[in-house]
Design a protein around this motif. Structure first.
Motif, PDB file in Angstrom:
ATOM      1  N   GLY A 272       0.990  -1.254  -0.257  1.00  0.00           N
ATOM      2  CA  GLY A 272      -0.248  -0.060  -0.273  1.00  0.00           C
ATOM      3  C   GLY A 272       0.730   1.322  -0.310  1.00  0.00           C
ATOM      4  O   GLY A 272       1.469   0.918   0.751  1.00  0.00           O
ATOM      5  N   PRO A 273       0.050   2.714  -0.926  1.00  0.00           N
ATOM      6  CA  PRO A 273       1.204   3.494  -0.115  1.00  0.00           C
ATOM      7  C   PRO A 273       1.157   4.343   0.785  1.00  0.00           C
ATOM      8  O   PRO A 273      -0.124   3.766   1.619  1.00  0.00           O
ATOM      9  CB  PRO A 273       0.238   4.874  -1.756  1.00  0.00           C
ATOM     10  CG  PRO A 273      -0.932   4.024  -1.437  1.00  0.00           C
ATOM     11  CD  PRO A 273      -0.804   2.208  -0.690  1.00  0.00           C
ATOM     12  N   GLY A 274       1.395   5.229   1.233  1.00  0.00           N
ATOM     13  CA  GLY A 274       2.040   5.775   2.347  1.00  0.00           C
ATOM     14  C   GLY A 274       2.526   5.283   3.680  1.00  0.00           C
ATOM     15  O   GLY A 274       2.741   4.384   3.180  1.00  0.00           O
ATOM     16  N   PRO A 275       2.458   6.182   4.147  1.00  0.00           N
ATOM     17  CA  PRO A 275       3.340   5.916   5.800  1.00  0.00           C
ATOM     18  C   PRO A 275       2.761   5.406   6.413  1.00  0.00           C
ATOM     19  O   PRO A 275       1.839   4.932   6.486  1.00  0.00           O
ATOM     20  CB  PRO A 275       3.313   7.816   6.145  1.00  0.00           C
ATOM     21  CG  PRO A 275       2.069   8.605   6.308  1.00  0.00           C
ATOM     22  CD  PRO A 275       1.890   7.755   4.429  1.00  0.00           C
ATOM     23  N   SER A 276       3.515   4.561   7.213  1.00  0.00           N
ATOM     24  CA  SER A 276       2.720   3.185   8.072  1.00  0.00           C
ATOM     25  C   SER A 276       1.842   3.886   9.295  1.00  0.00           C
ATOM     26  O   SER A 276       0.937   3.722  10.111  1.00  0.00           O
ATOM     27  CB  SER A 276       4.048   2.181   8.361  1.00  0.00           C
ATOM     28  OG  SER A 276       5.197   3.228   9.228  1.00  0.00           O
ATOM     29  N   GLY A 277       2.320   5.167   9.965  1.00  0.00           N
ATOM     30  CA  GLY A 277       1.505   6.006  11.048  1.00  0.00           C
ATOM     31  C   GLY A 277      -0.030   6.286  10.532  1.00  0.00           C
ATOM     32  O   GLY A 277      -0.024   7.020   9.630  1.00  0.00           O
ATOM     33  N   PRO A 278      -0.875   6.772  11.738  1.00  0.00           N
ATOM     34  CA  PRO A 278      -2.001   7.223  11.775  1.00  0.00           C
ATOM     35  C   PRO A 278      -1.553   8.285  10.798  1.00  0.00           C
ATOM     36  O   PRO A 278      -0.820   9.305  11.090  1.00  0.00           O
ATOM     37  CB  PRO A 278      -2.265   7.319  12.866  1.00  0.00           C
ATOM     38  CG  PRO A 278      -2.042   6.797  13.821  1.00  0.00           C
ATOM     39  CD  PRO A 278      -0.556   6.421  12.539  1.00  0.00           C
ATOM     40  N   GLN A 279      -2.596   8.808   9.823  1.00  0.00           N
ATOM     41  CA  GLN A 279      -2.640  10.380   9.322  1.00  0.00           C
ATOM     42  C   GLN A 279      -4.125  11.194   9.295  1.00  0.00           C
ATOM     43  O   GLN A 279      -4.968  10.058   9.662  1.00  0.00           O
ATOM     44  CB  GLN A 279      -2.221  10.131   8.167  1.00  0.00           C
ATOM     45  CG  GLN A 279      -1.291   9.888   7.350  1.00  0.00           C
ATOM     46  CD  GLN A 279      -0.150  10.134   7.737  1.00  0.00           C
ATOM     47  OE1 GLN A 279       0.235  11.794   7.001  1.00  0.00           O
ATOM     48  NE2 GLN A 279       1.366   9.654   8.348  1.00  0.00           N
ATOM     49  N   GLU A 280      -4.102  11.958   9.804  1.00  0.00           N
ATOM     50  CA  GLU A 280      -5.166  13.204   9.776  1.00  0.00           C
ATOM     51  C   GLU A 280      -5.836  13.526   8.949  1.00  0.00           C
ATOM     52  O   GLU A 280      -4.847  14.707   8.385  1.00  0.00           O
ATOM     53  CB  GLU A 280      -4.667  14.071  11.239  1.00  0.00           C
ATOM     54  CG  GLU A 280      -6.463  14.662  11.662  1.00  0.00           C
ATOM     55  CD  GLU A 280      -6.424  15.816  13.040  1.00  0.00           C
ATOM     56  OE1 GLU A 280      -6.535  15.195  13.834  1.00  0.00           O
ATOM     57  OE2 GLU A 280      -6.271  16.755  12.958  1.00  0.00           O
ATOM     58  N   LEU A 281      -7.095  14.327   8.526  1.00  0.00           N
ATOM     59  CA  LEU A 281      -7.814  14.353   7.236  1.00  0.00           C
ATOM     60  C   LEU A 281      -9.015  15.407   7.766  1.00  0.00           C
ATOM     61  O   LEU A 281      -9.422  14.229   8.562  1.00  0.00           O
ATOM     62  CB  LEU A 281      -8.347  13.820   6.354  1.00  0.00           C
ATOM     63  CG  LEU A 281      -8.726  14.130   5.192  1.00  0.00           C
ATOM     64  CD1 LEU A 281      -7.584  14.953   4.086  1.00  0.00           C
ATOM     65  CD2 LEU A 281      -8.984  12.718   4.383  1.00  0.00           C
ATOM     66  N   ILE A 282      -9.251  16.091   8.146  1.00  0.00           N
ATOM     67  CA  ILE A 282     -10.216  17.304   7.685  1.00  0.00           C
ATOM     68  C   ILE A 282     -11.036  16.625   6.794  1.00  0.00           C
ATOM     69  O   ILE A 282     -11.114  17.481   5.574  1.00  0.00           O
ATOM     70  CB  ILE A 282      -9.816  18.526   8.580  1.00  0.00           C
ATOM     71  CG1 ILE A 282      -9.422  18.530   9.823  1.00  0.00           C
ATOM     72  CG2 ILE A 282     -11.471  18.877   8.658  1.00  0.00           C
ATOM     73  CD1 ILE A 282      -9.970  18.159  11.287  1.00  0.00           C
ATOM     74  N   LEU A 283     -12.280  16.398   7.191  1.00  0.00           N
ATOM     75  CA  LEU A 283     -13.341  16.386   6.049  1.00  0.00           C
ATOM     76  C   LEU A 283     -14.729  17.802   6.119  1.00  0.00           C
ATOM     77  O   LEU A 283     -14.980  18.074   6.848  1.00  0.00           O
ATOM     78  CB  LEU A 283     -14.283  15.745   5.828  1.00  0.00           C
ATOM     79  CG  LEU A 283     -13.226  13.788   5.779  1.00  0.00           C
ATOM     80  CD1 LEU A 283     -14.282  12.675   5.705  1.00  0.00           C
ATOM     81  CD2 LEU A 283     -12.672  13.827   4.483  1.00  0.00           C
ATOM     82  N   THR A 284     -14.927  18.404   5.047  1.00  0.00           N
ATOM     83  CA  THR A 284     -16.201  18.892   4.962  1.00  0.00           C
ATOM     84  C   THR A 284     -16.450  19.344   4.554  1.00  0.00           C
ATOM     85  O   THR A 284     -17.024  17.814   3.217  1.00  0.00           O
ATOM     86  CB  THR A 284     -15.527  20.902   4.824  1.00  0.00           C
ATOM     87  OG1 THR A 284     -15.005  20.552   3.492  1.00  0.00           O
ATOM     88  CG2 THR A 284     -14.542  21.459   5.608  1.00  0.00           C
ATOM     89  N   ARG A 285     -18.279  19.011   4.685  1.00  0.00           N
ATOM     90  CA  ARG A 285     -19.870  18.932   4.353  1.00  0.00           C
ATOM     91  C   ARG A 285     -19.700  19.147   2.659  1.00  0.00           C
ATOM     92  O   ARG A 285     -19.154  20.789   2.451  1.00  0.00           O
ATOM     93  CB  ARG A 285     -20.789  19.540   4.747  1.00  0.00           C
ATOM     94  CG  ARG A 285     -22.299  18.290   4.032  1.00  0.00           C
ATOM     95  CD  ARG A 285     -23.346  18.831   4.477  1.00  0.00           C
ATOM     96  NE  ARG A 285     -23.089  18.740   6.030  1.00  0.00           N
ATOM     97  CZ  ARG A 285     -23.664  16.864   6.217  1.00  0.00           C
ATOM     98  NH1 ARG A 285     -23.910  16.130   4.968  1.00  0.00           N
ATOM     99  NH2 ARG A 285     -23.797  16.447   7.342  1.00  0.00           N
TER     100      ARG A 285
END
Length: 125
Positions: A109-122
């Motif tokens: 899989g792509p990306g880092p192994s640690g948790p990442q945060e993402l903010i979603l807006t409606r």
């Protein structure tokens, strides 16, 4: 009278739980940085009681939401991309904001192994 008050209280609890869950329903947009520049990701959430279904759309196409669970204003789901499972833990903070933490698991899989945060807006309709 006590029976009527008890029934009314139960109705209010059920109504509050349903309104929180239905607040998750809909289209949400998140923007994240990638090696190729900013990427917009669209999440289409559908809630049926305590089950979450839907899709995630990005530059690589559309993928299905798997194992979706809802508990009040918190929900979780998985997606699979390039052989990796991506686990998502989310909190609906208000009618227009979801805070999501996601983690890549597995090989390929792509990306880092640690948790990442993402903010979603409606998304605007």
């Amino acid at each position: 009278m006590k029976k009527l008050v008890g029934m009314f209280a139960a109705f209010l609890i059920i109504a509050a739980f349903t309104s929180v869950n239905s607040g998750i329903d809909g289209t949400w947009i998140g923007k994240m940085d990638s090696p190729n520049g900013p990427v917009e990701i669209t999440y289409n959430f559908n809630v049926d009681e305590d089950t979450l279904t839907g899709t995630v759309e990005g530059g690589m196409g559309e993928i299905e939401i798997l194992n979706g669970q809802v508990d009040g204003n918190e929900f979780s789901f998985d997606t699979q991309f390039n052989g990796a499972t991506i686990s998502h833990e989310c909190v609906l903070e208000d009618d227009d904001k979801i805070v999501m933490e996601f983690t890549f698991e597995g090989q390929g899989g792509p990306g880092p192994s640690g948790p990442q945060e993402l903010i979603l807006t409606r998304a605007s309709e």
